[in-house]
Enzyme design. Structure first.
Site, mmCIF file in Angstrom:
data_model
loop_
_atom_site.group_PDB
_atom_site.id
_atom_site.type_symbol
_atom_site.label_atom_id
_atom_site.label_comp_id
_atom_site.label_asym_id
_atom_site.label_seq_id
_atom_site.Cartn_x
_atom_site.Cartn_y
_atom_site.Cartn_z
ATOM 1 C CG HIS A 236 -5.380 -6.369 -0.122
ATOM 2 N ND1 HIS A 236 -6.575 -6.421 0.561
ATOM 3 C CD2 HIS A 236 -5.501 -7.250 -1.158
ATOM 4 C CE1 HIS A 236 -7.383 -7.287 -0.049
ATOM 5 N NE2 HIS A 236 -6.752 -7.805 -1.098
ATOM 6 C CB THR B 179 -7.253 -6.197 10.162
ATOM 7 O OG1 THR B 179 -7.610 -7.335 9.375
ATOM 8 C CG2 THR B 179 -7.729 -4.927 9.488
ATOM 9 C CD GLU C 78 -9.135 -9.375 -3.314
ATOM 10 O OE1 GLU C 78 -7.935 -9.573 -3.019
ATOM 11 O OE2 GLU C 78 -10.003 -9.126 -2.456
ATOM 12 N NE ARG D 175 -2.104 -5.464 7.633
ATOM 13 C CZ ARG D 175 -3.239 -5.998 7.206
ATOM 14 N NH1 ARG D 175 -3.824 -6.963 7.906
ATOM 15 N NH2 ARG D 175 -3.794 -5.593 6.085
ATOM 16 C CE1 TYR E 262 -9.370 -2.962 0.775
ATOM 17 C CE2 TYR E 262 -8.713 -0.957 -0.362
ATOM 18 C CZ TYR E 262 -8.395 -2.061 0.422
ATOM 19 O OH TYR E 262 -7.097 -2.259 0.836
ATOM 20 C CG PHE F 212 -13.274 1.723 7.572
ATOM 21 C CD1 PHE F 212 -12.795 1.072 6.448
ATOM 22 C CD2 PHE F 212 -13.922 0.975 8.552
ATOM 23 C CE1 PHE F 212 -12.965 -0.303 6.284
ATOM 24 C CE2 PHE F 212 -14.088 -0.404 8.403
ATOM 25 C CZ PHE F 212 -13.602 -1.037 7.250
ATOM 26 C CE LYS G 57 -3.926 -2.224 2.431
ATOM 27 N NZ LYS G 57 -4.769 -2.169 3.665
ATOM 28 N NE ARG H 18 -6.716 -12.811 5.661
ATOM 29 C CZ ARG H 18 -7.194 -11.571 5.570
ATOM 30 N NH1 ARG H 18 -7.060 -10.880 4.448
ATOM 31 N NH2 ARG H 18 -7.785 -11.005 6.595
ATOM 32 C CG ASN I 20 -3.684 -2.232 7.247
ATOM 33 O OD1 ASN I 20 -3.538 -1.817 6.107
ATOM 34 N ND2 ASN I 20 -4.751 -2.915 7.628
HETATM 35 P P1 IDP Z 1 -7.563 -6.946 5.860
HETATM 36 O O1 IDP Z 1 -6.816 -5.928 5.016
HETATM 37 O O2 IDP Z 1 -6.726 -7.438 7.000
HETATM 38 O O3 IDP Z 1 -8.166 -8.051 5.045
HETATM 39 P P2 IDP Z 1 -10.291 -5.856 6.112
HETATM 40 O O4 IDP Z 1 -11.169 -6.055 7.294
HETATM 41 O O5 IDP Z 1 -10.617 -6.588 4.850
HETATM 42 O O6 IDP Z 1 -8.771 -6.147 6.565
HETATM 43 O O7 IDP Z 1 -10.282 -4.292 5.805
HETATM 44 C C1 IDP Z 1 -9.717 -3.796 4.604
HETATM 45 C C2 IDP Z 1 -8.877 -2.595 4.924
HETATM 46 O O8 IDP Z 1 -9.731 -1.551 5.396
HETATM 47 C C3 IDP Z 1 -7.849 -2.789 6.041
HETATM 48 O O9 IDP Z 1 -6.658 -3.415 5.617
HETATM 49 C C4 IDP Z 1 -7.631 -1.359 6.472
HETATM 50 O O10 IDP Z 1 -6.765 -0.687 5.537
HETATM 51 C C5 IDP Z 1 -9.016 -0.770 6.352
HETATM 52 N N1 IDP Z 1 -9.756 -0.846 7.617
HETATM 53 C C6 IDP Z 1 -10.352 -1.917 8.177
HETATM 54 N N2 IDP Z 1 -10.938 -1.627 9.350
HETATM 55 C C7 IDP Z 1 -10.727 -0.305 9.534
HETATM 56 C C8 IDP Z 1 -11.107 0.617 10.564
HETATM 57 O O11 IDP Z 1 -11.741 0.275 11.563
HETATM 58 N N3 IDP Z 1 -10.689 1.919 10.399
HETATM 59 C C9 IDP Z 1 -9.976 2.334 9.312
HETATM 60 N N4 IDP Z 1 -9.605 1.504 8.314
HETATM 61 C C10 IDP Z 1 -9.973 0.206 8.426
HETATM 62 MG MG MG Z 2 -9.694 -7.983 3.622
#
Ligand code: IDP
Ligand code: MG
Length: 149
Positions: A115, A91, A126, A102, A49, A57, A9, A85, A112
């Protein structure tokens, strides 16, 4: 054999972490079948997304992923989804285990770094969203494969 889309990212690219992040996946044994530097468009970000569209968010997430260039990689391997993962970590980086990307390089969910696809089905979808068939080399033979899987 599974396929996963990895996005290094904007924060990771800006912080000079591309090499260290790619190294983690290479060391794990995952095979790179596609890789490029791109600036994600809002249209592609919203498609990628889409599952988070109703989350509070979402707008910030689209702003973040489109804010500067990213590296996208398509990786293949047995159990590639879970392997990638676990290498990426939770996350929420403040909860991520040490030794994960991370857990070693990030603090907050807003930045973070990486992806990784969350299921084999989404991995295929994807990768196809980000790469044309001509940009992928799924069949190439790696001389070390017999020692990895
Ligand atoms: P992942 O990337 O670990 O699969 P997901 O739940 O799929 O996590 O969320 C996608 C992305 O959305 C996260 O990697 C992060 O960048 C963002 N994200 C998820 N939850 C939050 C939040 O509570 N606040 C802000 N950004 C978030
Ligand atoms: Mg995800």
């Amino acid at each position: 054999m599974e396929r996963t889309l990895i996005i290094i990212k904007p924060d990771a690219v800006q912080r000079g972490l591309i090499g260290q992040i790619i190294t983690r996946f290479e060391q794990r044994g995952l095979r790179v079948i596609g890789m490029k530097l791109i600036h994600v468009t809002r249209e592609l970000a919203e498609k990628h997304y889409a599952v988070h569209k109703e989350r509070p968010f979402f707008a910030k997430l689209v702003d973040y992923i489109t804010s500067s260039p990213v590296i996208v990689m398509a990786l293949e391997g047995p159990e590639a989804i879970k392997a990638a993962r676990t290498t990426i970590g939770s996350t929420k980086p403040f909860e991520a285990a040490a030794g994960t990307i991370r857990g070693d390089f990030a603090l907050t969910v807003d930045y973070n770094l990486v992806h990784g696809s969350d299921s084999p089905e989404n991995g295929v979808i994807e990768v196809a969203n980000f790469f044309t068939d001509a940009e992928l080399l799924p069949g190439w033979e790696r001389s070390t494969d017999k020692w990895i899987s």
